[in-house]
Design a protein around this motif. Structure first.
Motif, PDB file in Angstrom:
ATOM      1  N   GLY B 149      68.143  45.416  35.546  1.00 41.99           N
ATOM      2  CA  GLY B 149      67.353  46.565  35.109  1.00 41.99           C
ATOM      3  C   GLY B 149      66.169  46.122  34.264  1.00 41.99           C
ATOM      4  N   MET B 150      66.454  45.261  33.293  1.00 41.51           N
ATOM      5  CA  MET B 150      65.389  44.775  32.415  1.00 41.51           C
ATOM      6  C   MET B 150      64.374  43.949  33.203  1.00 41.51           C
ATOM      7  SD  MET B 150      65.816  46.043  29.526  1.00 41.51           S
ATOM      8  CE  MET B 150      66.833  47.453  29.823  1.00 41.51           C
ATOM      9  N   LEU B 151      64.904  43.160  34.131  1.00 42.30           N
ATOM     10  CA  LEU B 151      64.037  42.323  34.967  1.00 42.30           C
ATOM     11  C   LEU B 151      63.081  43.202  35.772  1.00 42.30           C
ATOM     12  CD1 LEU B 151      63.844  39.284  35.492  1.00 42.30           C
ATOM     13  CD2 LEU B 151      65.153  39.652  37.574  1.00 42.30           C
ATOM     14  N   ALA B 152      63.614  44.293  36.317  1.00 39.79           N
ATOM     15  CA  ALA B 152      62.778  45.203  37.112  1.00 39.79           C
ATOM     16  C   ALA B 152      61.664  45.781  36.250  1.00 39.79           C
ATOM     17  CB  ALA B 152      63.635  46.329  37.699  1.00 39.79           C
ATOM     18  N   LEU B 153      62.011  46.168  35.005  1.00 42.89           N
ATOM     19  CA  LEU B 153      61.011  46.721  34.097  1.00 42.89           C
ATOM     20  C   LEU B 153      59.898  45.721  33.829  1.00 42.89           C
ATOM     21  CD1 LEU B 153      62.878  48.654  31.257  1.00 42.89           C
ATOM     22  CD2 LEU B 153      61.296  49.529  32.940  1.00 42.89           C
ATOM     23  N   LEU B 154      60.308  44.518  33.432  1.00 41.24           N
ATOM     24  CA  LEU B 154      59.330  43.483  33.088  1.00 41.24           C
ATOM     25  C   LEU B 154      58.457  43.136  34.282  1.00 41.24           C
ATOM     26  CD1 LEU B 154      60.937  40.742  30.835  1.00 41.24           C
ATOM     27  CD2 LEU B 154      58.854  42.070  30.479  1.00 41.24           C
ATOM     28  N   ALA B 155      59.117  42.907  35.418  1.00 40.49           N
ATOM     29  CA  ALA B 155      58.380  42.506  36.617  1.00 40.49           C
ATOM     30  C   ALA B 155      57.374  43.576  37.005  1.00 40.49           C
ATOM     31  CB  ALA B 155      59.355  42.234  37.758  1.00 40.49           C
ATOM     32  N   ALA B 156      57.778  44.844  36.904  1.00 41.06           N
ATOM     33  CA  ALA B 156      56.870  45.930  37.274  1.00 41.06           C
ATOM     34  C   ALA B 156      55.653  45.933  36.361  1.00 41.06           C
ATOM     35  CB  ALA B 156      57.598  47.269  37.198  1.00 41.06           C
ATOM     36  N   MET B 157      55.891  45.795  35.057  1.00 40.55           N
ATOM     37  CA  MET B 157      54.775  45.834  34.117  1.00 40.55           C
ATOM     38  C   MET B 157      53.807  44.684  34.356  1.00 40.55           C
ATOM     39  SD  MET B 157      56.816  47.257  30.803  1.00 40.55           S
ATOM     40  CE  MET B 157      55.769  46.702  29.533  1.00 40.55           C
ATOM     41  N   ILE B 158      54.339  43.494  34.572  1.00 42.85           N
ATOM     42  CA  ILE B 158      53.467  42.327  34.748  1.00 42.85           C
ATOM     43  C   ILE B 158      52.700  42.419  36.072  1.00 42.85           C
ATOM     44  CG2 ILE B 158      53.451  39.836  35.081  1.00 42.85           C
ATOM     45  CD1 ILE B 158      55.781  39.768  33.023  1.00 42.85           C
ATOM     46  N   ALA B 159      53.404  42.786  37.150  1.00 45.50           N
ATOM     47  CA  ALA B 159      52.742  42.873  38.456  1.00 45.50           C
ATOM     48  C   ALA B 159      51.613  43.896  38.426  1.00 45.50           C
ATOM     49  CB  ALA B 159      53.763  43.240  39.531  1.00 45.50           C
ATOM     50  N   ILE B 160      51.857  45.001  37.732  1.00 49.93           N
ATOM     51  CA  ILE B 160      50.849  46.059  37.652  1.00 49.93           C
ATOM     52  C   ILE B 160      49.634  45.597  36.857  1.00 49.93           C
ATOM     53  CG2 ILE B 160      50.415  48.250  36.490  1.00 49.93           C
ATOM     54  CD1 ILE B 160      53.305  49.006  37.459  1.00 49.93           C
ATOM     55  N   ALA B 161      49.899  44.902  35.732  1.00 42.74           N
ATOM     56  CA  ALA B 161      48.788  44.395  34.919  1.00 42.74           C
ATOM     57  C   ALA B 161      47.931  43.433  35.747  1.00 42.74           C
ATOM     58  CB  ALA B 161      49.333  43.706  33.676  1.00 42.74           C
ATOM     59  N   ILE B 162      48.590  42.600  36.544  1.00 42.27           N
ATOM     60  CA  ILE B 162      47.842  41.645  37.367  1.00 42.27           C
ATOM     61  C   ILE B 162      46.986  42.386  38.393  1.00 42.27           C
ATOM     62  CG2 ILE B 162      48.058  39.838  39.119  1.00 42.27           C
ATOM     63  CD1 ILE B 162      50.501  38.824  37.584  1.00 42.27           C
ATOM     64  N   TYR B 163      47.551  43.426  39.003  1.00 43.61           N
ATOM     65  CA  TYR B 163      46.790  44.178  40.003  1.00 43.61           C
ATOM     66  C   TYR B 163      45.532  44.794  39.374  1.00 43.61           C
ATOM     67  CZ  TYR B 163      45.467  47.698  43.383  1.00 43.61           C
ATOM     68  OH  TYR B 163      44.747  48.461  44.258  1.00 43.61           O
ATOM     69  N   ILE B 164      45.707  45.369  38.170  1.00 46.49           N
ATOM     70  CA  ILE B 164      44.559  46.004  37.509  1.00 46.49           C
ATOM     71  C   ILE B 164      43.519  44.959  37.142  1.00 46.49           C
ATOM     72  CG2 ILE B 164      43.860  47.388  35.532  1.00 46.49           C
ATOM     73  CD1 ILE B 164      46.007  49.047  36.056  1.00 46.49           C
ATOM     74  N   TRP B 165      44.004  43.812  36.709  1.00 43.23           N
ATOM     75  CA  TRP B 165      43.099  42.722  36.364  1.00 43.23           C
ATOM     76  C   TRP B 165      42.260  42.359  37.593  1.00 43.23           C
ATOM     77  CZ3 TRP B 165      45.092  37.044  35.849  1.00 43.23           C
ATOM     78  CH2 TRP B 165      44.019  36.210  35.543  1.00 43.23           C
ATOM     79  N   VAL B 166      42.919  42.254  38.761  1.00 41.67           N
ATOM     80  CA  VAL B 166      42.205  41.876  39.972  1.00 41.67           C
ATOM     81  C   VAL B 166      41.229  42.985  40.384  1.00 41.67           C
ATOM     82  CG1 VAL B 166      42.487  41.408  42.446  1.00 41.67           C
ATOM     83  CG2 VAL B 166      44.050  40.370  40.793  1.00 41.67           C
ATOM     84  N   ARG B 167      41.667  44.256  40.286  1.00 42.65           N
ATOM     85  CA  ARG B 167      40.831  45.354  40.747  1.00 42.65           C
ATOM     86  C   ARG B 167      39.710  45.683  39.760  1.00 42.65           C
ATOM     87  NH1 ARG B 167      39.684  47.740  45.127  1.00 42.65           N
ATOM     88  NH2 ARG B 167      39.853  49.853  44.307  1.00 42.65           N
ATOM     89  N   PHE B 168      39.968  45.502  38.465  1.00 44.60           N
ATOM     90  CA  PHE B 168      38.937  45.803  37.465  1.00 44.60           C
ATOM     91  C   PHE B 168      38.501  44.490  36.821  1.00 44.60           C
ATOM     92  CE2 PHE B 168      41.291  49.647  38.112  1.00 44.60           C
ATOM     93  CZ  PHE B 168      40.390  50.687  37.915  1.00 44.60           C
ATOM     94  N   GLU B 169      38.700  44.371  35.526  1.00 49.85           N
ATOM     95  CA  GLU B 169      38.387  43.152  34.798  1.00 49.85           C
ATOM     96  C   GLU B 169      39.584  42.856  33.924  1.00 49.85           C
ATOM     97  OE1 GLU B 169      35.640  40.962  34.565  1.00 49.85           O
ATOM     98  OE2 GLU B 169      35.249  41.908  36.489  1.00 49.85           O
ATOM     99  N   TRP B 170      39.626  41.637  33.369  1.00 54.79           N
ATOM    100  CA  TRP B 170      40.832  41.290  32.611  1.00 54.79           C
ATOM    101  C   TRP B 170      41.081  42.223  31.431  1.00 54.79           C
ATOM    102  CZ3 TRP B 170      40.789  39.927  27.493  1.00 54.79           C
ATOM    103  CH2 TRP B 170      39.564  39.530  26.949  1.00 54.79           C
ATOM    104  N   GLN B 171      39.977  42.704  30.799  1.00 50.30           N
ATOM    105  CA  GLN B 171      40.161  43.596  29.643  1.00 50.30           C
ATOM    106  C   GLN B 171      40.947  44.850  30.033  1.00 50.30           C
ATOM    107  OE1 GLN B 171      37.203  42.343  30.596  1.00 50.30           O
ATOM    108  NE2 GLN B 171      35.863  41.900  28.854  1.00 50.30           N
ATOM    109  N   PHE B 172      40.673  45.358  31.253  1.00 43.80           N
ATOM    110  CA  PHE B 172      41.368  46.562  31.715  1.00 43.80           C
ATOM    111  C   PHE B 172      42.855  46.280  31.933  1.00 43.80           C
ATOM    112  CE2 PHE B 172      37.793  49.457  32.641  1.00 43.80           C
ATOM    113  CZ  PHE B 172      36.739  48.574  32.473  1.00 43.80           C
ATOM    114  N   GLY B 173      43.131  45.072  32.447  1.00 41.03           N
ATOM    115  CA  GLY B 173      44.528  44.671  32.641  1.00 41.03           C
ATOM    116  C   GLY B 173      45.263  44.660  31.317  1.00 41.03           C
ATOM    117  N   VAL B 174      44.605  44.060  30.296  1.00 42.21           N
ATOM    118  CA  VAL B 174      45.220  43.999  28.964  1.00 42.21           C
ATOM    119  C   VAL B 174      45.428  45.419  28.428  1.00 42.21           C
ATOM    120  CG1 VAL B 174      44.861  43.289  26.574  1.00 42.21           C
ATOM    121  CG2 VAL B 174      44.262  41.742  28.434  1.00 42.21           C
ATOM    122  N   GLY B 175      44.398  46.254  28.574  1.00 40.26           N
ATOM    123  CA  GLY B 175      44.481  47.627  28.073  1.00 40.26           C
ATOM    124  C   GLY B 175      45.610  48.398  28.731  1.00 40.26           C
ATOM    125  N   ALA B 176      45.708  48.277  30.068  1.00 46.49           N
ATOM    126  CA  ALA B 176      46.751  49.008  30.790  1.00 46.49           C
ATOM    127  C   ALA B 176      48.129  48.523  30.367  1.00 46.49           C
ATOM    128  CB  ALA B 176      46.566  48.825  32.293  1.00 46.49           C
TER     129      ALA B 176
END
Lengths: 532, 327
Positions: B149-176
């Protein structure tokens, strides 16, 4: 952007109607009605939390496979050497530390023995890898060690067999549509809808039902047995709690026969009216049983079930008919359970219940009713709100939501996925995000109109600009959904399935379908202003 | 037909003016949430700590006799039960710890005996009680469920941050990511404070919150990106305010509609989804707030400006910039 040629419209409507049609049987089921059986009926499966029933997670004791394999190998080595050259004598046999080791007493026969034993180590698969490694140390000592590949294969086979046995046993119970799935390396999930008292089921799964007939070691002194002193070549086994004798008894480890070669097992009664289990051997089992009883007339033999001695009767005469009667202080129920277990075969491996969840059927039905009611009332409020806010465009969005829910149900039915309670919550969230797509689009159209863009242009810009955020938001949601599905278990997966399907279908209905309707409206009425 | 407008046209709230006080409040709330989690602990269900859970409905009464039931079950000698109301006032969940035993098989046998004893006691003392379900989870499975359960939470948060970083800029990834950590922390804090039962369903709820909150953040960020390209000279604070205000009608409309369905699920839906729906409803408030006050201001502090989305420079340009320390 707003150009929808006829073929495209036909395609879109075709897909939508297919989804809706697939959803119809499930809808009738959720409403508590019957779907006419002559029509094709892809229905969604209801999870146990909705249908009521028992969920049992069984875990196999894989360490056991290791020791059972060593024992089997020991017997095989003896047999192979005896068949090949009876003059090869072996001794000092040990199965400690997960390996089989023994001495060939005459050093000059080591090579001959090796010649005989080597073929036994080859794997069954085509990879050419060996199941066992053989080493000869100190000139005379053979060491058989299982390879990782061989061991994994053995566990794999044992689990496959165990799954089959579990399935056969549950089928014997006559329950409706049980699900039996292997999970991971060493687990089996059993789900039986509608079963709210799993006691009988658990009793059946807890029994390994390994039946053995072994000769009693009459040389062992009762005092030694009581102190746990084991005569060489024998083992001490306890009597079963319900057996007519108490304590323990010594039996010969080798030379017995397994009770797995049966054609039938039935509960019956002996001449005193006590419940017994009547078993019938198959041809080979019958031959072995005849040979054992013929060679040992007048001696006692032990009938052993799962490592406990049921009874140890004397062999009065050779038993040649291929059938036998097992007594052991049974009740009618326990004799019946044993008969079922024996008919369905022994479990090759002990199974243990590590998780058990039972939901009463009343609660399940209650959950469906309340869940569907909540969804309908909540959904109706959203539809009214959308219409009040966006007028005609709100109606398009509402139609899209309506179709979306149906298409999700249809796809779930087609894929044979399971709807759970968290799955219903997944529907709620999907409705939320699907509405969001239309809100984004409509707000953007409003905005563009306010900035003075003409109607068609405002609609075009609205769809184009909103799409970017919709895609980004949905991709991230899919990421979350897929991770949920991969890592999650049980209820989480049920939620993830609806979420993933819902995201894909909601982009289709909320973006593509509504755009087609809006385009149709603009083309037909050519409005100069939009009420949005 | 006169249409409903939740937010008047040309609304211009100076959201970002209050960013510092709100940040401080949020940081305090986050610290308080961790404090609550550490001191109160989460009321972990049998999914995560193992044990037996019996769910029952007292069909003939309006309210479950929790106190009497607690005494009755404690009197059986299996230890003190944790009894909670569960959905309706006459529905309860009774949780017991797994009995001690020499091995897993024995523990399971003892647990079954215990359950039978409790069910027998209830059926004898409370006519009209209906046993709705029994969950039994071994220690081994529960710790696995917790880890995955915890792994799923962490993995989801990190994967999403990476996607936003790729689609926007790194600052947006950090913010999200920061906004997500904020939302998850406050939700955990709520569960620690109210001692509502924390089980597998709640992990699914938190993942739903992550999805929803992110949805919000992306909508705001998407508008920020668009406006950065459109108004090259506008100061960042003004531009963020403009973006938030422009997306405000959508934010409120979507939150309202989703809340409507969730409220229906909370109060009309089955008992088992109450905690789940409550968690998501809470998450929607927090998620909307965090998109405005957590995700947006961080872009100022991480120095996002209109050059962030200038068409990409060539690789050599980029290396020169890195050499000059601009990136």
């Amino acid at each position: 952007m707003l150009d929808f040629p006829r073929w495209k419209r036909i395609w879109l409507w075709g897909l939508t109607l297919a989804g809706v049609f697939l959803a119809l049987p499930s809808l009738t089921m959720l409403a508590g009605e019957r779907w006419p059986s002559q029509l094709p009926d892809p229905e969604i499966n209801l999870g146990l939390d909705l249908a009521g029933g028992s969920h049992i997670l069984l875990e196999a004791d894989t360490a056991q496979v290791r020791s059972l394999r060593l024992e089997a190998m020991e017997e095989e080595v003896r047999r192979a050497l005896r068949d090949a050259d009876p003059s090869i004598a072996i001794g000092d046999i040990s199965t400690a530390n997960g390996r089989l080791s023994f001495m060939v007493e005459d050093e000059s026969q080591v090579d001959a023995a090796r010649e005989v034993l080597l073929p036994m180590t080859e794997g069954v698969g085509l990879t050419g890898q060996r199941d066992w490694t053989i080493n000869v140390v100190d000139g005379q000592r053979f060491i058989f060690e299982p390879t990782e590949v061989g061991l994994n294969q053995a566990v794999e086979n044992a689990m496959d067999t165990a799954t089959d046995v579990v399935r056969r046993r549950i089928d014997e119970l006559g329950t409706r549509e049980p699900t039996i799935i292997r999970q991971g390396d060493d687990r089996i999930v059993v789900q039986v809808p509608g079963l709210d008292d799993p006691q009988a089921l658990k009793a059946l799964l807890g029994q390994t039902a390994k039946l053995e007939f072994k000769l009693v070691d009459q040389t062992a002194l009762p005092t030694d047995i009581a102190q746990g002193i084991v005569p060489p070549g024998s083992q001490i086994l306890p009597f079963a709690p319900d057996a007519s004798q108490q304590g323990a008894i010594a039996v010969r480890r080798l030379g017995g026969i397994q009770g797995d070669q049966l054609t039938n097992a039935q509960q019956g009664y002996d001449q005193n009216g006590t419940p017994v289990v009547n078993i019938t051997f198959n041809q080979e089992g019958g031959r072995k049983f005849a040979a054992l009883t013929t060679a040992n007339v007048g001696k006692p033999f032990a009938i052993i079930l799962d490592g406990e001695v049921l009874s140890a009767p004397n062999i009065n005469e050779p038993i040649l008919g291929g059938s036998a009667q097992i007594s052991g202080g049974f009740s009618v129920d326990s004799a019946n359970a044993l008969a079922i277990s024996l008919r369905s075969g022994a479990l090759p491996i002990d199974l243990q219940i590590v998780e058990e969840r039972t939901v009463g059927p009343d609660l399940g039905a209650d959950s469906i009713r309340k869940g569907v009611l909540a969804l309908m009332i909540g959904g109706a409020a959203v539809l009214a709100f959308m219409f009040a806010t966006y007028g005609r465009f709100g109606l398009y969005a509402n139609a899209a939501i309506f179709l979306n829910v149906l298409i999700i149900l249809g796809i779930m039915a087609l894929l044979g996925t399971t709807l759970t309670l968290p799955g219903i919550a997944g529907f709620v969230l999907t409705i939320g995000t699907a509405v969001d797509a239309n809100v984004l689009i409509n707000e953007r159209i409003r905005e563009e109109r306010r900035r003075g863009r003409r109607v068609v242009q405002a609609v075009e810009v609205g769809y184009r600009e909103a799409q970017r955020a919709i895609i980004d938001a949905n991709v991230t949601n899919v990421i979350a959904g897929v991770l949920l599905f991969l890592f999650g278990s049980g209820p989480i997966r049920g939620f993830a399935i609806v979420l993933i399907i819902g995201i894909v279908t909601s982009v289709f209905t909320a973006v593509t379908m509504t755009r087609m309707w809006v385009a149709g409206y603009l083309r037909k009425h050519r409005p100069s202003d939009l009420n949005i | 037909m006169k249409l409903l407008k939740l937010v008047p046209d040309n609304t211009n709230v100076k959201f970002l003016r209050w960013r510092l006080p709100f940040y401080i409040i949020s940081l305090i709330l986050m610290a308080a949430s961790w404090g609550a989690v550490l001191t109160n602990g989460l009321n972990l269900g049998v999914d995560f700590v193992g044990g037996q859970m019996i769910r029952a409905t007292f069909v003939e009464s309006t309210e479950a006799p929790v106190a009497e039931l607690r005494d009755d079950i404690a009197g059986l000698g299996y230890g003190a039960p944790i009894i909670q109301r569960f959905g309706q006032p006459n529905e309860v969940s009774i949780r017991m710890r797994l009995p001690e035993g020499k091995d897993a098989v024995q523990v399971k046998d003892l647990a079954d005996q215990m359950t039978n004893a409790i069910v027998g006691e209830m059926e004898a003392n409370y006519p009209g009680v209906r046993i709705d379900g029994v969950d039994s989870v071994s220690g081994k499975v529960s710790s696995e469920l917790f880890e995955t359960g915890m792994l799923a939470l962490l993995a989801a948060m990190i994967a999403i941050a990476i996607y936003i970083w790729v689609r926007f800029e790194w600052q947006f990834g950090v913010g999200a990511l920061f906004a997500l950590v904020h939302d998850v922390t406050l939700t955990l804090g709520l569960f620690a404070l109210t001692q509502m039962e924390f089980d597998l369903n709640i992990v699914a709820a938190i993942l739903a919150i992550i999805g929803y909150s992110l949805n919000d953040t992306i909508v705001v960020y998407d508008r920020v990106r668009e406006n950065l390209k459109k108004y090259r000279k506008m100061p960042m604070e003004e531009l963020l305010d403009l973006s938030v205000n422009e997306t405000l009608p959508r934010t409120i409309m979507t939150s309202m509609t989703t809340l409507m369905v969730l409220l229906a699920l909370m109060f009309l839906g089955p008992a088992t989804t109450f905690g789940f729906a409550a968690a998501i409803a809470f998450g929607i408030f927090v998620g909307t707030y965090s998109s405005i006050y957590m995700a947006a201001p961080i872009l100022i502090w991480l120095k996002v400006n209109s050059n962030s989305f200038v068409p990409q420079e060539s690789a050599t340009d980029r290396q020169e910039k890195i050499a000059r320390g601009e990136i």
